[in-house]
Design a protein around this motif. Structure first.
Motif, PDB file in Angstrom:
ATOM      1  N   UNK A   1      11.783   1.174   4.719  1.00 15.34           N
ATOM      2  CA  UNK A   1      10.477   1.817   4.855  1.00 15.34           C
ATOM      3  C   UNK A   1       9.432   0.793   5.305  1.00 15.34           C
ATOM      4  N   UNK A   2       9.488  -0.396   4.722  1.00 10.96           N
ATOM      5  CA  UNK A   2       8.496  -1.427   5.041  1.00 10.96           C
ATOM      6  C   UNK A   2       8.587  -1.886   6.492  1.00 10.96           C
ATOM      7  N   UNK A   3       9.771  -1.760   7.112  1.00 10.27           N
ATOM      8  CA  UNK A   3       9.913  -2.122   8.528  1.00 10.27           C
ATOM      9  C   UNK A   3       9.000  -1.267   9.406  1.00 10.27           C
ATOM     10  N   UNK A   4       8.738  -0.034   8.976  1.00  6.92           N
ATOM     11  CA  UNK A   4       7.863   0.866   9.744  1.00  6.92           C
ATOM     12  C   UNK A   4       6.395   0.713   9.367  1.00  6.92           C
ATOM     13  N   UNK A   5       6.138  -0.033   8.274  1.00  8.28           N
ATOM     14  CA  UNK A   5       4.773  -0.118   7.735  1.00  8.28           C
ATOM     15  C   UNK A   5       4.007  -1.260   8.393  1.00  8.28           C
ATOM     16  N   UNK A   6       3.752  -1.118   9.679  1.00  3.45           N
ATOM     17  CA  UNK A   6       3.173  -2.221  10.457  1.00  3.45           C
ATOM     18  C   UNK A   6       1.732  -2.539  10.069  1.00  3.45           C
ATOM     19  N   UNK A   7       0.995  -1.578   9.504  1.00  2.00           N
ATOM     20  CA  UNK A   7      -0.390  -1.816   9.093  1.00  2.00           C
ATOM     21  C   UNK A   7      -0.526  -2.073   7.597  1.00  2.00           C
ATOM     22  N   UNK A   8       0.526  -1.833   6.846  1.00  4.48           N
ATOM     23  CA  UNK A   8       0.419  -1.801   5.392  1.00  4.48           C
ATOM     24  C   UNK A   8       0.011  -3.161   4.826  1.00  4.48           C
ATOM     25  N   UNK A   9      -1.005  -3.149   3.990  1.00  6.71           N
ATOM     26  CA  UNK A   9      -1.496  -4.358   3.330  1.00  6.71           C
ATOM     27  C   UNK A   9      -1.247  -4.358   1.836  1.00  6.71           C
ATOM     28  N   UNK A  10      -1.161  -3.163   1.226  1.00  6.36           N
ATOM     29  CA  UNK A  10      -1.054  -3.108  -0.222  1.00  6.36           C
ATOM     30  C   UNK A  10      -0.300  -1.859  -0.661  1.00  6.36           C
ATOM     31  N   UNK A  11       0.570  -2.035  -1.655  1.00  9.96           N
ATOM     32  CA  UNK A  11       1.204  -0.927  -2.365  1.00  9.96           C
ATOM     33  C   UNK A  11       0.678  -0.954  -3.787  1.00  9.96           C
ATOM     34  N   UNK A  12       0.151   0.162  -4.256  1.00 12.11           N
ATOM     35  CA  UNK A  12      -0.383   0.253  -5.613  1.00 12.11           C
ATOM     36  C   UNK A  12       0.461   1.181  -6.453  1.00 12.11           C
ATOM     37  N   UNK A  13       1.031   0.651  -7.541  1.00  8.90           N
ATOM     38  CA  UNK A  13       1.865   1.454  -8.447  1.00  8.90           C
ATOM     39  C   UNK A  13       1.038   1.839  -9.664  1.00  8.90           C
ATOM     40  N   UNK A  14       0.814   3.135  -9.855  1.00  8.49           N
ATOM     41  CA  UNK A  14       0.098   3.631 -11.029  1.00  8.49           C
ATOM     42  C   UNK A  14       1.058   3.614 -12.216  1.00  8.49           C
ATOM     43  N   UNK A  15       1.083   2.524 -12.942  1.00 11.44           N
ATOM     44  CA  UNK A  15       1.998   2.315 -14.051  1.00 11.44           C
ATOM     45  C   UNK A  15       2.456   0.867 -14.066  1.00 11.44           C
ATOM     46  N   UNK A  16       3.369   0.552 -14.991  1.00 12.09           N
ATOM     47  CA  UNK A  16       3.814  -0.831 -15.146  1.00 12.09           C
ATOM     48  C   UNK A  16       5.010  -1.145 -14.267  1.00 12.09           C
TER      49      UNK A  16
END
Length: 526
Positions: A59-74
């Motif tokens: 999935x991250x290979x396609x995420x060319x603009x992605x700067x942050x992943x936020x997980x709601x939880x631990x």
């Protein structure tokens, strides 16, 4: 360009509103198909998730603009953190949003266990009136043993003190001062097992804590003890606990977590003196709302202002500082990890000295990395942002010193850990190749790169040790990659730091310990 965030799991309307208020464009697509997610992820700067979305390397290979992943939880088990780090994607979680809810569930499970509420409810609703069958025990005046007295454990302790229980706690990172502040008595594990009427676990799952309630430790418990686990599956040997329950040595158990989940079957199921729930520790409306709001705030602050909070894989530094700081962050984290893997008693103080060029960098980020490395062997969820807070909560004093004058190295970082039993120092530097190295341990000069798997040995400096040590590894089929040695004086104390291919079996470590003159041997992982 206005930052864009995709929410791919269920978050509250209030979280969506926070993104919009902070100037972030947001698309709300809970339950989106993974193929569709992969097709559109390249259009977003941020991805907000719970546990359903799997953030894989593909999935991250396609995420060319992605700067942050936020997980709601631990938990971030659904995020490929190494892949995200390699692509420069910050991974954030919300480590404290579920604390009160989880602590309350542990207290609720303790009451349910003490008064046999689930069985009594089932019996009564079945038309029976078995008043004499359900003879419970009082909570008041009983001793509660808490294994792991961090954020959640300390909340449980506070509630238990309010219930007029006596509270004892086993936690190597709990300082005597912090124990006094929260009203608990700090004890060693054996004493806790012998004294506790109830035992509740609130520690992460690590190599040191797996099966901390083993068959042997269960046998050391007080007869009639009741055990609560709302922390992590695998902290208790479930098969051994079943036998202890059947024999009557353990009076009851209440589990919210299991070694295999979803738990369709388990050794504890079907026993009359066991209460089970399906991992409900964080399952309240308030907790779910808290973590949703927190992740929205953290992601917005990063995308709009560049502020980083509760990052799993990166410290709080700017993009301009990153290239210079990155190798020293790796050095600080590994020096901390080295000391943390050797520390077996409560930490009172940490002193970090920065000498030479490194003293002019942002040392707060370096210190956070060092403390995270130090605490992580026992507290797996610690990250570079939360580490200073966790250390403060546990009463660990942190002292930073900078010296501009250069010595033998252009830059030198020295980490000193003061525990209840001893003081240990380790120094390191970064050479021009960018690789962190250890250059001194306990004042003894040594030169070693960090390897994935290493063996650390302290011994008396006497002829024949190296030959016996190397032969033992060779006979066991353990290949030596690098071999670093140091000593304080001829015939005095010596150290060996050896990188090996693969993990050395426990039996080999035991045999090394048996070599004449060996004082300590410890396998290390980096």
């Amino acid at each position: 360009m206005t930052p864009r965030v995709l929410i791919s799991d269920q978050l509250s309307d209030a979280a969506v509103a926070i993104f919009k208020e902070r100037g972030v464009e947001v698309d709300f697509r809970p339950g989106i198909d993974k193929d569709e997610l992969a097709a559109i992820i390249g259009d977003y700067d941020g991805l907000a998730i719970r546990s359903a979305t799997k953030v894989t390397a593909k999935l991250l290979e396609n995420a060319t603009r992605l700067k942050v992943v936020g997980r709601a939880g631990i938990g971030v088990d659904n995020v490929d953190i190494p892949a995200a780090t390699a692509r420069g994607v910050i991974v954030m979680n919300t480590p404290f949003g579920n604390s009160i809810t989880t602590a309350e569930h542990a207290i609720a499970m303790m009451f349910a266990l003490a008064r046999e509420i689930p069985a009594a409810d089932a019996s009564t609703q079945a038309g029976k009136w078995e008043k004499n069958r359900f003879m419970g025990v009082e909570i008041t005046g009983k001793t509660l043993g808490i294994i792991g007295c961090g954020n959640i454990g300390s909340i449980v302790a506070d509630r238990a003190v309010g219930l007029k229980m006596r509270v004892v706690a086993f936690d190597p990172f709990l300082s005597p001062e912090r124990a006094l502040d929260i009203g608990v008595e700090k004890v060693e594990l054996d004493e806790l097992l012998a004294r506790a009427d109830f035992i509740t676990l609130h520690t992460p799952m690590t190599a040191q804590t797996k099966n901390i309630l083993s068959a042997e430790n269960l046998a050391r418990t007080k007869k009639g003890v009741r055990i609560v686990n709302c922390a992590r599956g695998g902290l208790v040997d479930e098969a051994a606990l079943r036998e202890a329950l059947l024999s009557g040595h353990v009076a009851g158990a209440a589990f919210d977590v299991f070694s295999v989940e979803p738990a369709k079957e388990n050794p504890l199921f079907g026993l009359p003196n066991v209460v089970c729930t399906p991992h409900l520790g964080a399952a309240t409306n308030e907790a779910q709302e808290n973590v949703a709001l927190q992740v929205a705030e953290q992601m917005s602050d990063y995308l709009v202002r560049g502020a980083i909070s509760n990052a799993i894989n990166f410290p709080s530094i700017t993009a301009e500082e990153a290239p210079r700081l990155k190798p020293f962050i790796a050095l600080a984290e590994r020096l901390g990890s080295f000391a943390g893997q050797l520390t077996e008693s409560g930490i009172k103080e940490v002193r970090i000295t920065y000498e030479g060029a490194v003293s002019g960098l942002k040392i707060k980020a370096l210190t956070a990395a060092a403390i995270a490395g130090l605490l992580r062997p026992l507290l797996q969820d610690v990250n570079v942002v939360s580490a200073p807070i966790v250390a403060k909560e546990r009463g660990i004093a942190i002292e930073e010193t900078t010296r501009e004058a250069e010595g033998d190295f252009e830059s030198l970082v020295t980490l000193t850990v003061v525990t209840e039993r001893q003081e240990r120092s380790v120094s390191g530097t970064v050479f021009h190749d960018g690789k962190p190295r250890i250059v001194a341990i306990k004042g003894i000069k040594v030169d070693a790169e960090f390897g994935p798997s290493m063996i650390y040995v302290t011994n008396e400096d006497k002829p024949g040790f190296i030959g016996r040590f190397a032969s033992l590894l060779g006979d066991a089929g353990v290949n030596i990659a690098t071999f670093a040695l140091g000593r304080d004086a001829q015939g005095g104390s010596a150290i060996a730091l050896v990188e090996v291919d693969g993990e050395a079996p426990a039996a080999v470590i035991d045999r090394i310990q048996g070599i004449a003159g060996v004082k300590q041997v410890k396998p290390l992982r980096f």
